[in-house]
Design an enzyme around this catalytic site. Structure first.
Site, PDB file in Angstrom:
ATOM      1  N   GLU A 112       3.269  -4.748  -0.216  1.00  0.00           N
ATOM      2  CA  GLU A 112       3.039  -3.670   0.539  1.00  0.00           C
ATOM      3  C   GLU A 112       2.704  -2.455  -0.585  1.00  0.00           C
ATOM      4  OE1 GLU A 112       3.427  -1.600   4.231  1.00  0.00           O
ATOM      5  OE2 GLU A 112       3.480  -3.708   3.807  1.00  0.00           O
ATOM      6  N   TRP A 113       3.190  -2.412  -1.817  1.00  0.00           N
ATOM      7  CA  TRP A 113       3.159  -1.645  -2.575  1.00  0.00           C
ATOM      8  C   TRP A 113       1.640  -2.003  -3.157  1.00  0.00           C
ATOM      9  CZ3 TRP A 113       1.524  -1.465  -7.833  1.00  0.00           C
ATOM     10  CH2 TRP A 113       1.350  -0.398  -8.433  1.00  0.00           C
TER      11      TRP A 113
END
EC number: 3.5.99.2
Lengths: 221, 221, 221, 221
Positions: A205-206
């Site tokens: 996600e990051w």
């Protein structure tokens, strides 16, 4: 502390880094470049279809009939959101259907969606769900944070507002409740796999946001 | 031109870049740093187990009973190779069982193995096979090239020699023959998906070597 | 003639036998024993949850995003129908939640649901869909026939009326349209597999009704 | 008592019925009709290929690399056995390749193989293994019993002798050891699912023999 709260706490530092990422800070401030936002939206649309597929696999593995309904609906919602992007934000930001169709997945999007699919298909129901959780939960929390910080006149305000949807937050709470229930009934090796799957997705996600900010592409093309 | 020859030609430039990659040039010259080689071997061992799993899924989907045998054996071989690494090269290069167990997959290895698993589980048999092909074929060809170029006194000579194994090259030819047969019988949308899956794996193969050379790790840790 | 029309014609004789089966004739006449109807309803409820799972797997394999929506919704609908049975017809016919929970799947129901799951998980999207078609289509046509023949004062009239739902028939037409589209694009081996999967499900559909009429159970219990 | 011993004991009565089934009694006595034996062999060959596929899926889900090897090898063995049937017993009993190819799966064989595939694809590794166990274990024990009882001059002696193979019995013991290990680590809901999967396969094993004895076929053809 519930199982999911434990996951959240164990990944608190990464969550803080996600909030502080320039993509999210600049989105809240309204200073994000249009190119980066466009890049993000296109990858988000690619992502949502794959996310819908991974949710459908989880639906098929649900331990109870209620879970089939919960995750088949989530699969449907993911793709419906993708469809809305095309007719809404993409049009507003000048991305044609052809622009979208000819823009391939970036490595970050391909990595994340490959992991979600691999995890949903090959792992047991609890582990499949844990991999799907960050996109629900971190996204909702980051969204809430960006919404709260958003500056007046933010050109991305309409997008930022979608994060605050109570309907989305209610869905996230229901997913957390299901995962807490199955985690409580699971053996310890399964819980360890769940934490690993959650961690991978939180990292990806990051990396997805970072890739949009870097406007990254394949080193092989 | 057979279907697989077509794939090879379409990806010729990437293959040339793979041959020219400093990891492979330095491996042939014997000048590759031990750290980079160790990094590579550990990731290779992680990779092989996942590759074995993806091959087992392909075996389950085979259109003919012969394919079940062919790919179940390949799955077995992949993990047997991984076992040999631990008792052979890893020991020779000072990597203990614990070193291995505590070294997580790098993003490049996690990306490639996630893709192979996602592709084998979610796609039809021909597309699953096309994704599995580069690791057989490119690896065999790169190996043959490195073996031919290897310098006298190369500290990696024993490793380089494994590439020249006629048994491995025979297995690669048999896999190509199966893929050509199923591609010939497949509709055009399937052949397009096959080419995409092959391309992704070929790119991820390059990125795997590049990651070993860069000794890359997770930006999130 | 479209692909699906071809399937229908090839299995016309079996369809006629299904219409003529005493279960369906007596249901239309209102003379079916309550025990047979109860047996049928309980197995139908078991069936619907498995059918929802098989539909969710098909959704995950869809060649287009629209298919993810179409079959994730169908998965949801199947389980929603099952839920309605419990609160509606089962209650009306005196089947408690406990009666249901303690009544295992019959061999016929276990056979049919095992086939649908095996076919959806292990086969390509077109073949998965072909296996799912009879439950949509034959059921709709048999239902229309029973509805047309139903006698005044039929104690099963409320049940029979559900067959006539335009919403259900519209969903069936949409599924047929998707299958015709993917069949048109598929290679001939895939079309042969599709016809086999359709045939198995059509046979298992007949055996499901026959088993309810015979009130069959496991010979091993 | 180990988990597997518990399964055995819980299904003792069904095992006794399997031993006493006329198919097995007549096979031991040498009085089984050649037609019934032929029917059985053809279905056994169909079964083995599907069993190999289900084993390959289990291999892909193994919790440890050793399990990938164990079940990929078992998948290979199942199909190798099937190949041997064609060149050995089938030829001896006058079944040509064409006889085999044109004889479809019976309902009993289709039911059992559908269940094994559905269970391996859709369930977690421990449950997948439990469904695969009866074919290893019950078959081995029934075989030992028949071998011990076999009459002099039994026309099926060569077949009966294959049951006594120490290699097969060693493989069965290794599978039991793996299942006991994963059951010991599993949560109670998983162990319940394992027992259910084992029970279904044990019942379908009995029904497979019974179907051969009845020379059953599809009621829909």
């Amino acid at each position: 502390m519930s199982f999911c709260q434990g996951l959240w706490q164990a990944n608190q530092a990464l969550y803080q880094r996600t909030l502080d990422h320039p993509f999210n800070r600049e989105l809240a401030a309204g200073s994000l470049s249009v190119e980066r936002f466009r890049h993000y939206m296109i990858q988000d649309a690619h992502y949502l279809v794959a996310y819908g597929r991974a949710l459908a696999v989880a639906a098929a593995k649900a331990d109870q009939a209620e879970g089939v309904v919960q995750f088949a609906n989530a699969a449907n919602e993911a793709v419906v959101e993708e469809r809305k992007l095309h007719d809404g934000f993409m049009r507003d930001f000048g991305i044609s259907a052809q622009d979208f169709a000819t823009t391939p997945l970036t490595p970050a999007c391909h990595h994340y969606t490959s992991f979600l699919l691999a995890n949903s298909w090959s792992e047991s129901y609890p582990v499949a769900l844990a991999g799907l959780l960050p996109c629900f939960w971190i996204y909702a929390e980051v969204g809430r944070d960006i919404h709260a910080r958003s500056q007046p006149g933010n050109p991305y305000q309409a997008w930022v507002d979608t994060y605050a949807s109570e309907e989305f937050h209610a869905a996230v709470r229901a997913v957390i409740a299901t995962i807490d229930r199955v985690a409580d009934a699971a053996d310890s090796a399964t819980r360890t796999r769940m934490a690993e799957a959650y961690r991978y997705s939180a990292e990806l996600e990051w990396m997805f946001w970072d890739s949009a900010y870097q406007e990254s592409n394949w080193p092989t093309r």
